[in-house]
Design a protein around this motif. Sequence first.
Motif, mmCIF file in Angstrom:
data_model
loop_
_atom_site.group_PDB
_atom_site.id
_atom_site.type_symbol
_atom_site.label_atom_id
_atom_site.label_comp_id
_atom_site.label_asym_id
_atom_site.label_seq_id
_atom_site.Cartn_x
_atom_site.Cartn_y
_atom_site.Cartn_z
ATOM 1 N N SER A 193 0.942 -1.177 -0.129
ATOM 2 C CA SER A 193 -0.065 0.186 -0.023
ATOM 3 C C SER A 193 1.016 1.312 -0.040
ATOM 4 C CB SER A 193 -0.831 -0.003 1.099
ATOM 5 O OG SER A 193 -1.703 -1.132 1.194
ATOM 6 N N SER A 223 0.382 3.665 -3.213
ATOM 7 C CA SER A 223 -0.812 4.110 -3.010
ATOM 8 C C SER A 223 -0.789 5.478 -2.059
ATOM 9 C CB SER A 223 -1.968 3.247 -2.671
ATOM 10 O OG SER A 223 -2.101 2.255 -3.955
ATOM 11 N N ALA A 237 1.278 8.424 -3.132
ATOM 12 C CA ALA A 237 0.690 9.321 -4.240
ATOM 13 C C ALA A 237 -0.363 10.414 -3.903
ATOM 14 C CB ALA A 237 -0.233 8.279 -4.970
ATOM 15 N N TYR A 280 -7.411 7.386 -3.805
ATOM 16 C CA TYR A 280 -6.539 6.631 -3.096
ATOM 17 C C TYR A 280 -6.956 6.386 -1.645
ATOM 18 C CZ TYR A 280 -3.454 7.947 -7.040
ATOM 19 O OH TYR A 280 -2.896 8.228 -8.216
ATOM 20 N N LEU A 283 1.812 2.517 -8.938
ATOM 21 C CA LEU A 283 1.235 1.984 -7.799
ATOM 22 C C LEU A 283 1.251 0.392 -7.495
ATOM 23 C CD1 LEU A 283 -2.086 3.529 -8.104
ATOM 24 C CD2 LEU A 283 -0.430 4.378 -7.083
ATOM 25 N N SER A 284 1.667 -0.353 -8.255
ATOM 26 C CA SER A 284 2.129 -1.825 -8.263
ATOM 27 C C SER A 284 3.367 -2.209 -8.225
ATOM 28 C CB SER A 284 1.220 -2.498 -9.308
ATOM 29 O OG SER A 284 1.731 -2.307 -10.653
ATOM 30 N N ASN A 298 -2.004 1.213 -13.566
ATOM 31 C CA ASN A 298 -2.222 2.098 -12.393
ATOM 32 C C ASN A 298 -3.935 2.149 -12.127
ATOM 33 O OD1 ASN A 298 0.069 2.482 -11.366
ATOM 34 N ND2 ASN A 298 0.106 4.685 -11.821
ATOM 35 N N LEU A 321 -6.066 0.222 -8.957
ATOM 36 C CA LEU A 321 -6.936 0.851 -7.999
ATOM 37 C C LEU A 321 -8.321 0.470 -8.071
ATOM 38 C CD1 LEU A 321 -6.154 4.968 -8.692
ATOM 39 C CD2 LEU A 321 -6.045 3.552 -6.507
#
Length: 471
Positions: A29, A32, A35, A204, A265-266, A361, A365
């Motif tokens: 996480s 995320s 961000a 997010y 994000l990943s 992304n 999400l």
Amino acid sequence: MEDGQKTSKNITLGTFVGMTMALCATVRSIPSIAATGWAQITYMLFAVIFFALPVALISGELGTMLQGDGGPQLWVSSALGNRWGFVTSWLLWVQMFPGMVMVASTIGPLIGNTIGNAELGTNHYFVLACILVCYWIITILNLKFDMAKIGGQLGVWLGVYIPIVILMVMGAAATFKTGINPSSTLGAFSFDKLIPHDAQSLQYFAAIAFVFVGIELSSVYIPRLHDAEKNYSKGILIALLGLILMNIVNSIFVANIVPSGHIELSNITQPILLYCNVLHLPTWIANVFSFLVVIGVLIQLSAWVTGPGQTMIQVAKAGQLPPKWHFYRQNKYGVSKNVVLTQTICISLFALMYGFMDDVNGVFLTLTNTTTILYAIVYVLIALALIKLRKSQPNAERPYRIGKKGNGLAFTVAGALLFGIAVVIFATLFASDIKQSIMIVILTVILVIVPILIDKAKKDSWEQDVLDDLK
């Protein structure tokens, strides 16, 4: 008798804090959270006050009041009836469909970084292939071997603890060297940046709340916790403070190193590569880091293959699922082949989103937010169960109780949780683009309606059919 009590209540406050933090510790996480920039501090505090803390306190009371097998399913069934208990079990199972795709989606970027090809991890077809191949291999292994014993705690150390330490040490060194980077995702500090101004950052919020999912499991330690009536609340607060600091410190370091608008994000290895560049360290560190996390993620995925499915085995044995599904049949390792294969097929279908959508992304999400909302519905049912049981069973024994007298504090805590969940769901749908919002709503509605339809179609003969087959 005294010796027995000492033996059973052998968890100190410090041990309990560590065990609770371990339930929610994760590196997935962090991108995320990062961000959202400086607003992450506000988001995190809100998630704790209106999500994590109420969940932990409510679970503490219900878990000690109703100590039979089933956990949330038992709590909800006792308060709201078997139908909603079944819905609870179902949602705790199906949330892993998008959830496991989300977790497995990190494998592609990690493998790309392991072999020194970071661009490979942004290819949505490669990510899809990694999810399908890895998850099916893990599924087959779990059907053939006792993977729970083989994996043990190794996955947590490789996939969580060691990476968190590496991230923090390298992040601290890089930040000390560069200072606050105004062109980064974090940017220069100002108090107004603590208040979320950008509606897009709300997308997010669910991912930040998801950091604390699973904290309700801390309630299982209460019977063994020394002076639980006083130490449970204290331990939860200390653990939450530790989780806040661990996540925010790492996320600030990450946000300060990743250029604005370029966070992946990943891909948890992205900041490691940037740290290596700033600190003039060899990039093989990122390769090793990625390899460790890949192994850790695979072992953790393996644990999830059989874990949540156990609740479906129990409800199938109770005659709440059609006998022809044979979900109640188990092999010598206690695994239901039909449950595991069904969930793997469903996870594969969810994974196809990476084939149809080229925005890695965006898919990440969507999966995160769908998983969080499904879990949030379970928490709504748990909050309603607390309220109902306080009214229907006011004199029941509650070894851990929210508030010494009356229901005011308990209802306030339940209300805070319901308010927090409403905000999470609204923020998620409001901030996501229209396609993502529609997809999240459709997936959630389908997965919630299915168990209700199954329950309505339930026949009295199902339980007897199961018993006859098992004989």
